[in-house]
Design a protein around this motif. Structure first.
Motif: not given
Length: 334
Positions: A30, A195, A212, A214, A229, A231
């Motif tokens: 990541e 993800t 789950r 990024l 971004r 998370r």
């Protein structure tokens, strides 16, 4: 085809090739993707150099396939979706070609494909009222579509693309560092590698919630603006056409895409949205009888089962009364 600009130096091209090789490795992390994104957006020259490296890499893919074809008279019968293994020296070719690509850039002689599509194909999926569907993609990804949704999936050589019309879907994306997974919804773009996340595109509003990994989200941002971004446990909402309205908020991971478990979870949402959700689940329409009811807001959970039972629960959560006929259910303020 378009001619590359001539102000890209050899060092930039070598960096682009370095990123291409690193992101195709098994150990990519990541952190690597965050660093790559920072490098890519730091200068238009970086993006152009990386596009050229991708194009050159694609050309090597084609060359490798031709080299493996035996010169026999019998016709080839491989299916359209068959993947021909590449020679193990492919990455060595990329490195050895670095100086040639850099020299071509400096000379202004690099030509980039206008579309970047080599063998791309697309499929459209639709669910009706009250229908849910799970789509298994050829790369191992899975998409769960909510009711009354429409999406188009397009696989390209260097990208996996999904366009969401009026839709909601939960994505479980298989990791493939050489082909990012890009979801377009209205004027918002979502980019991931591997993800789990949910995207809702309804009535001009786009909401992205991450379970789950990024997720990079670009909601109607200027070309040079940094994307958001997200998370795990974060979500973003944005109204199509608006600028600077995107909000990042905390969400409970277990609540992301609660609709998959038959739960509609609302956090200060208008009754008009709830009625719209119910209309996607049941053929008998729910209508709001007055503006006061339409402007009411709900924070709570509705279990999805029988329509009459759901409406009854709603009347206990909000000060509304309902009238049921054969044609519709009308909700009015009390």
């Amino acid at each position: 085809m378009t001619r590359a600009q001539t102000d890209i130096d050899a060092e930039t091209v070598e960096a682009a090739i370095d990123w291409l090789v690193r992101l195709q490795g098994e150990a990519v992390t990541e952190r690597d993707w965050l660093d790559f994104d920072a490098w890519l957006t730091a200068s238009p020259a970086h993006a152009q150099a990386y596009d050229a490296a991708l194009a050159f890499d694609g050309r090597l893919d084609l060359d490798a396939r031709f080299d493996q074809v035996e010169p026999v008279a019998a016709p080839l019968t491989a299916s359209r979706g068959e993947v021909v293994p590449l020679r193990p020296t492919r990455r060595v070719w990329i490195w050895s070609a670095g100086a040639a690509i850099a020299a071509a850039f400096v000379a202004g002689a690099v030509l980039l494909p206008a579309s970047g599509l080599l063998g791309a194909h697309e499929t459209t999926y639709v669910t009706g009222v009250g229908e849910r569907r799970t789509v298994a993609l050829e790369d191992g990804s899975r998409i769960e579509m909510n009711a009354a949704s429409r999406m188009t999936v397009r696989f390209e050589r260097h990208a996996r693309r999904v366009h969401l019309g009026d839709a909601q879907a939960f994505f479980d994306v298989a990791k493939d560092s050489s082909r990012p997974f890009v979801v377009s919804a209205g004027d918002t773009q979502v980019r991931v590698v591997g993800t789990q996340f949910d995207v809702r595109h309804r009535d001009g509003l786009v909401a992205v919630n991450v379970r789950r990994g990024l997720v990079e989200v670009r909601p109607n941002l200027a070309r040079d603006a940094a994307p958001f971004r997200l998370r795990p446990g974060q979500g973003l909402s944005h109204r199509k056409g608006q600028k600077a309205d995107a909000r990042v908020e905390a969400v409970a991971v277990e609540e992301v895409a609660g609709w998959r478990q038959g739960r509609l979870i609302y956090r200060d949402q208008p009754l008009s949205q709830i009625a719209g959700d119910m209309n996607r689940l049941f053929p008998r329409p729910v209508r709001l009888g007055d503006a006061e009811a339409a402007n009411m807001r709900l924070s709570g959970v509705l279990i999805v089962d029988d329509q009459d039972a759901m409406v009854d629960r709603l009347s206990h959560l909000l000060p509304v009364r309902t009238t049921t006929t054969d044609d519709a259910i009308v909700i009015r303020a009390r």
